[in-house]
Scaffold this motif. Structure first.
Motif, PDB file in Angstrom:
ATOM      1  N   ALA A   1      31.480   6.403  -0.742  1.00 60.62           N
ATOM      2  CA  ALA A   1      30.255   6.856  -0.136  1.00 60.62           C
ATOM      3  C   ALA A   1      30.276   5.804   1.162  1.00 60.62           C
ATOM      4  CB  ALA A   1      28.834   6.656  -0.657  1.00 60.62           C
ATOM      5  N   SER A   2      31.182   4.721   0.953  1.00 55.96           N
ATOM      6  CA  SER A   2      31.572   3.749   2.134  1.00 55.96           C
ATOM      7  C   SER A   2      32.673   4.050   2.942  1.00 55.96           C
ATOM      8  CB  SER A   2      31.851   2.183   1.370  1.00 55.96           C
ATOM      9  OG  SER A   2      32.698   2.408   0.229  1.00 55.96           O
TER      10      SER A   2
ATOM     11  N   ALA B   1      27.168  11.817   2.855  1.00 54.78           N
ATOM     12  CA  ALA B   1      25.908  11.187   2.684  1.00 54.78           C
ATOM     13  C   ALA B   1      24.833  11.562   4.077  1.00 54.78           C
ATOM     14  CB  ALA B   1      25.885   9.745   2.345  1.00 54.78           C
TER      15      ALA B   1
ATOM     16  N   LEU C   1      24.667   6.295  -3.850  1.00 54.75           N
ATOM     17  CA  LEU C   1      25.738   5.945  -2.860  1.00 54.75           C
ATOM     18  C   LEU C   1      26.700   5.016  -3.583  1.00 54.75           C
ATOM     19  CD1 LEU C   1      24.309   6.427   0.329  1.00 54.75           C
ATOM     20  CD2 LEU C   1      25.245   8.076  -1.046  1.00 54.75           C
ATOM     21  N   TRP C   2      27.849   5.195  -4.105  1.00 54.41           N
ATOM     22  CA  TRP C   2      28.868   4.345  -4.788  1.00 54.41           C
ATOM     23  C   TRP C   2      29.904   3.901  -3.680  1.00 54.41           C
ATOM     24  CZ3 TRP C   2      30.228   5.206 -10.340  1.00 54.41           C
ATOM     25  CH2 TRP C   2      29.224   5.212 -11.285  1.00 54.41           C
TER      26      TRP C   2
ATOM     27  N   LEU D   1      28.037   0.242   3.143  1.00 59.32           N
ATOM     28  CA  LEU D   1      27.120   0.893   2.142  1.00 59.32           C
ATOM     29  C   LEU D   1      25.605   0.757   2.554  1.00 59.32           C
ATOM     30  CD1 LEU D   1      27.903   0.195  -1.749  1.00 59.32           C
ATOM     31  CD2 LEU D   1      27.901   2.343  -0.584  1.00 59.32           C
TER      32      LEU D   1
ATOM     33  N   ALA E   1      23.350   3.897   3.825  1.00 60.76           N
ATOM     34  CA  ALA E   1      22.139   3.969   3.426  1.00 60.76           C
ATOM     35  C   ALA E   1      20.914   3.761   4.396  1.00 60.76           C
ATOM     36  CB  ALA E   1      21.756   2.693   2.446  1.00 60.76           C
TER      37      ALA E   1
ATOM     38  N   VAL F   1      17.352   6.578  -1.045  1.00 58.87           N
ATOM     39  CA  VAL F   1      18.803   5.891  -1.261  1.00 58.87           C
ATOM     40  C   VAL F   1      18.845   4.957  -1.931  1.00 58.87           C
ATOM     41  CG1 VAL F   1      20.902   5.505  -0.087  1.00 58.87           C
ATOM     42  CG2 VAL F   1      19.268   6.922   1.199  1.00 58.87           C
TER      43      VAL F   1
ATOM     44  N   THR G   1      22.098   2.151  -3.591  1.00 55.67           N
ATOM     45  CA  THR G   1      23.503   2.027  -3.522  1.00 55.67           C
ATOM     46  C   THR G   1      24.046   1.215  -4.621  1.00 55.67           C
ATOM     47  OG1 THR G   1      23.049   0.019  -2.450  1.00 55.67           O
ATOM     48  CG2 THR G   1      23.355   2.253  -0.886  1.00 55.67           C
ATOM     49  N   ARG G   2      25.095   1.330  -5.038  1.00 51.34           N
ATOM     50  CA  ARG G   2      25.839   0.785  -5.992  1.00 51.34           C
ATOM     51  C   ARG G   2      27.112   0.342  -5.694  1.00 51.34           C
ATOM     52  NH1 ARG G   2      25.282   0.168 -11.636  1.00 51.34           N
ATOM     53  NH2 ARG G   2      23.675   1.489 -11.916  1.00 51.34           N
ATOM     54  N   GLU G   3      27.391  -1.215  -5.740  1.00 48.49           N
ATOM     55  CA  GLU G   3      28.681  -1.726  -5.380  1.00 48.49           C
ATOM     56  C   GLU G   3      29.436  -1.744  -6.815  1.00 48.49           C
ATOM     57  OE1 GLU G   3      28.815  -5.670  -3.189  1.00 48.49           O
ATOM     58  OE2 GLU G   3      26.609  -4.744  -2.336  1.00 48.49           O
TER      59      GLU G   3
END
Ligand SMILES: NC(=O)c1ccc[n+]([C@@H]2O[C@H](COP(=O)([O-])OP(=O)(O)OC[C@H]3O[C@@H](n4cnc5c(N)ncnc54)[C@H](OP(=O)(O)O)[C@@H]3O)[C@@H](O)[C@H]2O)c1
Length: 277
Positions: free
Chosen positions: A19-20, A28, A40-41, A48, A52, A62, A64-66
């Protein structure tokens, strides 16, 4: 031109890997509507955060996950957490890396090949299976795997990339057969050239280049319609048919004489922003 289809926008909870990246950000942004949850990964925290913020401004919820998808076990654990918390009805596995063997090298770098195999194939098919397991219990869901038209050709300068995408395509076909009876669709997305950091690194012409925004619309429509395979833009479908008609020796001659290079390979491809989102 792709026209907006209203039913592509009624999805409630959507998880997107990559998603980045160029296509992931555009997806997205496409899905971001009030009432929608976006999970969103990606790896790059700035990108990100940027996507977002944009999606929240459109009314979406939203998170997010890194996460580095080289670590498949960590990815599966993260999926289990996100599934429990947000029950995604749609999972789009879009993260990927590409590598082109430099003309100065006789083979690809085995370390990059391993990294690519994890990110492009091993982790996505594991996540797809985790998603299906949960969706089968909920009696429905949509899974999309982002492959590439490169997966239809044995590219000698990108053996790892083209084979990872061929593997995804085969997995998508088999998984679709396995899970469709439980209401879970699997869609293989096979784009041609999309104007993102990934294709901007290529040193070759990019025929029929599409914007990420346009690609996102095509992808969302294919997922909404539960298509088995979405190859776009259409000239690549025609090319597929034509190439299949060629004698093997001619096909191999052409593949061996394609001149494709790439700008420096970096672990983090997103130093430049995609302007075309
Ligand atoms: N662009 C094209 O012309 C084209 C054509 C055919 C297929 N595709 C496919 O489309 C998909 C999206 O590509 P794109 O064009 O949007 O490329 P991109 O802009 O380079 O984005 C790639 C995405 O993958 C993520 N990613 C890469 N390695 C990762 C890792 N180890 N762990 C977690 N995430 C990782 C990146 O995260 P970070 O940036 O946060 O590191 C980024 O979000 C890929 O699967 C690609 O193969 C692209």
């Amino acid at each position: 031109m792709i026209t907006e289809i209203s039913h592509t926008r009624v999805l409630r909870s959507i998880l997107i890997t990559g998603a980045s990246g160029g296509i992931g950000m555009a997806l997205a942004a496409y899905y971001a509507t009030p009432g929608c949850t976006l999970i969103l990964w990606g790896r790059n925290p700035e990108r990100l955060a940027e996507i977002a913020t944009r999606c929240r401004a459109c009314g979406a919820h939203v998170v997010t996950r890194e996460l580095d998808l080289q670590n498949g076990q960590e990815a599966l654990a993260a999926y289990a957490d996100d599934d429990k918390a947000y029950t995604p009805d749609t999972v789009i596995l879009g993260a990927g890396i590409a590598d082109i063997q430099g003309t100065e090298n006789l083979t690809e770098d085995p370390h990059k090949v391993f990294q690519l195999a994890l990110v492009n194939y091993a982790t996505p098919i594991s996540l797809a299976t985790a998603a299906a397991q949960a969706m089968v219990n909920r009696k429905g869901g949509r899974i999309a795997l982002i492959g590439s038209v490169a997966g239809f050709y044995e590219l000698p300068f990108a053996a790892s990339y083209s084979s990872s995408k061929a593997g995804l395509a085969f997995f998508a076909k088999a998984a679709r057969l396995a899970w469709q009876r439980y209401g879970v669709s699997v869609t293989l997305i096979a784009p041609g050239f999309v104007d993102t950091a990934m294709s901007q690194r290529l040193e070759c012409p990019r025929p029929f280049l599409l914007s990420p925004r346009y690609a996102a619309k095509v992808i969302a429509r294919a997922i909404a319609q539960r298509q088995a395979e979405c190859v776009f833009p259409w000239p690549f479908k025609v090319l597929n048919v034509l190439v299949c008609l060629l004698p093997k020796a001619v096909r191999e001659y052409i593949l061996l004489h394609l001149a494709v290079g790439q700008k420096e390979w970096k672990n983090e491809p997103h130093k430049e922003q995609d302007k075309s989102l």
